[in-house]
Design an enzyme around this catalytic site. Structure first.
Site, PDB file in Angstrom:
ATOM      1  N   ASP A 114     -46.320  65.765  27.820  1.00 39.56           N
ATOM      2  CA  ASP A 114     -45.264  66.153  28.760  1.00 39.56           C
ATOM      3  C   ASP A 114     -44.863  64.957  29.627  1.00 39.56           C
ATOM      4  O   ASP A 114     -45.711  64.331  30.258  1.00 39.56           O
ATOM      5  CB  ASP A 114     -45.796  67.272  29.666  1.00 39.56           C
ATOM      6  N   GLU A 146     -38.039  68.008  30.025  1.00 38.64           N
ATOM      7  CA  GLU A 146     -37.423  69.194  30.610  1.00 38.64           C
ATOM      8  C   GLU A 146     -35.933  68.978  30.860  1.00 38.64           C
ATOM      9  O   GLU A 146     -35.526  67.910  31.312  1.00 38.64           O
ATOM     10  CB  GLU A 146     -38.098  69.552  31.944  1.00 38.64           C
ATOM     11  N   GLU A 202     -38.568  78.856  28.325  1.00 38.64           N
ATOM     12  CA  GLU A 202     -39.503  79.426  29.291  1.00 38.64           C
ATOM     13  C   GLU A 202     -38.822  80.430  30.219  1.00 38.64           C
ATOM     14  O   GLU A 202     -37.768  80.147  30.792  1.00 38.64           O
ATOM     15  CB  GLU A 202     -40.151  78.320  30.123  1.00 38.64           C
ATOM     16  N   LYS A 215     -42.424  65.786  25.448  1.00 39.00           N
ATOM     17  CA  LYS A 215     -41.567  66.895  25.869  1.00 39.00           C
ATOM     18  C   LYS A 215     -40.789  66.479  27.106  1.00 39.00           C
ATOM     19  O   LYS A 215     -41.355  65.886  28.026  1.00 39.00           O
ATOM     20  CB  LYS A 215     -42.385  68.156  26.177  1.00 39.00           C
TER      21      LYS A 215
END
Length: 279
Positions: free
Chosen positions: A85, A117, A184, A115
């Protein structure tokens, strides 16, 4: 370990054929268990800030700490796909810094991808990372690094406008080359629409049963966090109370001189003992 055997893009072949199951883990021990359980991939999440370091949010963790967690997981799950992340401010400042930090995740953290966001607003950054040869997993819906902008940690996509934006974000991420998208805290029906509109796998967390895969945090699955259980989490083990009971028993037996017993102790030969007593 073969990089091609565990390529992130191999997950794309599972879309529509096999449910993808992932777990977020942060350390050597949980990574070992995840690999033994045959999860499809392990995400080393920036949620380590809260779960492992006790912070109130994900903003407090940086690259140095994330790399430590990534290295630990890589040693615990050497034959499992690992995605690191990207923490807050590791990719927001510039494309160049984003590529550099993503490279550190791969080179030093031993991850197979990262990853990031966000949706359309981070598309140019994701595209640059992908062009550098680093696979990227997208993340839309509730993105904790944008909690202030989103008005807190709450379900996203409940209005027509926000739902359309999430669909657009997913399509943009697909266009710039992500190998998958985490969704999410989004209504199940919207997750289904998104999943059907993109060719890359969708991985849900609090997004219902219609995504191509599911992901939960190891500590949530094991029920290790005291008094913490979001609606979308299912505890498969009462870890906190089970571990507490075991530790309490250890404290009790130690205080009562039950532990350690002869079984847990080492012995000295009588001959040597007599010599010591004489001296």
């Amino acid at each position: 370990m073969s990089l091609f055997k565990i390529s992130p893009y191999a997950l794309k072949e599972k879309k529509g054929k096999e449910t993808i199951v992932a777990v977020t883990a942060y350390d050597y021990t949980s990574a070992q268990i995840a690999e033994a359980a045959a999860v499809d991939f392990v995400l080393i999440g920036d949620s380590a800030a809260m779960v492992m370091l006790g912070h109130e949010d994900t903003f407090s963790i940086g690259m140095e700490e994330m790399l430590l967690f990534c290295k630990a997981v890589s040693r615990g799950a050497p034959d499992t796909l690992r995605i690191g992340d990207m923490p807050f401010l590791s990719y927001q400042v510039s494309k160049e810094q984003a590529v550099y930090n993503a490279g550190l995740m791969v080179k030093e953290g031993r991850c197979h991808g990262v990853k990031v966001e966000g949706g359309e607003e981070v598309a140019c950054v994701i595209e640059a990372i992908v062009k550098a040869g680093i696979p990227v997993l997208g993340h839309i819906g509730l993105t904790p690094q944008r909690a202030a902008e989103l008005g807190g940690l709450k379900v996203q996509g409940k209005t027509l406008e926000s739902a359309k934006k999430l669909i657009k974000d997913a399509k943009v991420l697909e266009e710039v080359g992500v190998f998958g998208i985490v969704i999410e805290c989004v209504p199940a029906e919207l997750s289904k629409v998104i999943t059907e509109k993109v060719s890359v796998p969708t991985i849900g967390i609090g997004a219902g049963p219609f995504t191509d895969g599911q992901i939960l945090v190891f500590h949530d699955i094991m029920g290790l966090l005291k008094g913490f259980r979001p609606r979308f989490v299912k505890n498969y083990f009462d870890g906190f109370n089970t571990f507490k009971e075991a530790l309490s028993q250890y404290v009790k037996e130690s205080k009562e001189k039950i532990f350690p017993s002869e079984k847990e102790s080492f012995s000295l030969s009588q001959e040597i003992l007599q010599e010591l007593l004489v001296d």
